[in-house]
Motif scaffolding. Structure first.
Motif, short mmCIF file in Angstrom:
data_model
loop_
_atom_site.label_atom_id
_atom_site.label_comp_id
_atom_site.label_asym_id
_atom_site.label_seq_id
_atom_site.Cartn_x
_atom_site.Cartn_y
_atom_site.Cartn_z
N GLY A 42 -21.21 -25.17 -7.71
CA GLY A 42 -21.51 -24.74 -6.67
C GLY A 42 -20.08 -23.89 -6.87
O GLY A 42 -19.31 -22.77 -6.47
N GLU B 139 -22.77 -23.05 -1.33
CA GLU B 139 -24.32 -22.67 -0.74
C GLU B 139 -24.39 -21.65 0.30
O GLU B 139 -25.64 -20.58 0.56
N GLU C 22 -28.57 -20.87 -5.16
CA GLU C 22 -28.93 -22.36 -5.14
C GLU C 22 -30.39 -22.06 -6.27
O GLU C 22 -30.47 -23.68 -6.02
N GLU D 273 -30.65 -27.59 -8.62
CA GLU D 273 -29.99 -27.42 -7.49
C GLU D 273 -28.97 -27.85 -7.85
O GLU D 273 -28.80 -29.16 -8.60
#
Length: 405
Positions: A169, A215, A220, A239
């Protein structure tokens, strides 16, 4: 001994010193394209085919010139996979995750992305949209990313001073985010927490925040790589949290080196692309001194050969870093002043100040010795000029990809 320097290397001789070389196992390099194809086909979490529909607009956030990610290969394979779902090139934007680094040039984008460079835009932190909150902090996201139906990312899972390891992320949350999150995650309160450290992802509040922020920005699916001295070692897709954990295991196995004893000096190799500026080069010093194990005895020094073709660095963060260091009277006074706060990008000055309170840092062979001297460090023409005869020396040829434990 031979150490990385820019795109090449330099030879160093220390005949009057006792030298120990810390070289990680490294692992065997893989064929990136083959491994990436397999990773996309067998992703950890929902498959890309389950997430994409033919009408989707897509944003792919990629790393910038400060990372050695094989973005061209990864973007090419992502576009191919999207094409299988009916998504055409004109539905895709590639956003370069700069954070507060300088924009990439057209030539750099061409070199990195090849035929896909025309799809790329440099992230502008001033062009962001609110995406939610984490810990009461507003999360801002690049407007093209926020507008996309599907957000994907590339990334490099490598040792990181604050996140433990980069990737996941973080590529989107920091690279394609706004100053508010960078200010929070890179501020003195966050960086002073015990869990925020090189090589640690469990119970690391920095890592937790950037994962959640990614997120909120819509990420995704990502495809990340990890590397060692020999090249790319592993690729994983799916993920983002799962991808990071998988590659951290690969990286730790390949990059950890046990160190016994204490040393008078550590010679830390960097090389391209990180040794282009002082901001990135100083990662080697803080990785050595603020990692899981500091191998230096009291008063020991860190010596880093670095090209510094960009001086301190050209981005907003790099200039803030330079201003703090160049205007400081001492490392101690700088550290105490910065404890009260600073603008995003200046955090590297804060952790450098922490290091300089305990250890001198010498930068050798550079094109910008005046910049080094202005920033509380010492410039020398050669590595040999920065190491006292008779020293016990630890040589870490690839300091940014070696975990001293």
């Amino acid at each position: 001994m031979r150490l990385p320097f820019g795109d090449g290397s330099i030879d160093v001789e220390l005949p009057a010193c006792s030298a120990t070389v810390a070289e990680p196992r490294g692992g065997e390099p893989i064929d990136v394209r083959t491994a990436a194809e397999a990773a996309i086909a067998d992703s950890d979490g929902p498959a890309l085919s389950e997430l994409a529909t033919a009408s989707d607009t897509v944003a792919i956030v990629v790393t910038d010139v400060t990372r050695a990610t094989p973005d061209g290969e990864l973007v090419d394979l992502l576009l191919s996979a999207l094409g299988s779902e009916g998504i055409t090139r004109d539905q895709v934007t590639v956003v370069v995750g700069l954070g507060l680094h300088r924009p990439m040039t057209d030539a750099e984008l061409e070199s990195m992305l090849g035929e896909h460079a025309a799809l790329a835009v440099n992230h502008d932190p001033a062009e962001t949209i609110a995406a939610g909150e984490v810990d009461g902090v507003e999360i801002e996201c690049n407007r093209r990313v926020a507008a996309a139906d599907l957000v994907l990312a590339t990334g490099m899972v490598e040792p990181h001073q604050y996140a433990g390891f980069s990737g996941g992320g973080k590529t989107v949350a920091i690279g394609a985010g706004g100053e508010s999150l960078i200010r929070y995650t890179h501020g003195p309160d966050m960086l002073s927490q015990s869990g925020v450290r090189l090589g640690r992802i469990d119970d690391n509040p920095f890592r937790q925040v950037v994962d959640t922020a990614g997120e909120l920005c819509g990420l995704e699916f990502c495809i990340n790589a990890t590397h060692g001295p020999a090249g790319i070692l592993d690729v994983a897709a799916g993920e983002p949290r799962n991808v990071v954990r998988t590659l951290v295991d690969s990286a730790r196995d390949a990059l950890s080196v046990e160190v016994d004893g204490e040393y008078d000096a550590v010679i830390a190799g960097v090389g391209a692309p990180k040794d282009a500026n002082l901001y990135q080069t100083t990662r080697a010093a803080t990785y050595v001194a603020l990692g899981a194990k500091n191998p230096l005895r009291e008063g020991g020094r860190i010596v880093i050969p670095a090209e510094l073709s960009e001086g301190a660095g050209e981005g907003t963060g790099e200039q803030r870093f330079h201003t703090w260091l160049s205007e400081a009277e001492s490392a101690e006074s700088l550290y105490n002043r910065m404890r009260t706060g600073y603008a995003p990008g200046a955090q590297r000055a804060f952790v450098v100040a922490r290091t300089l309170r305990e250890h001198d840092v010498y930068i050798t062979n550079s094109e910008a010795p005046d910049v080094v001297d202005d920033c509380l460090m010492y410039a020398r023409e050669r590595v040999e000029d920065a190491v006292d005869p008779g020293s016990d020396v630890l040589v870490v040829p690839d300091a940014l990809n070696t975990l001293l434990v």
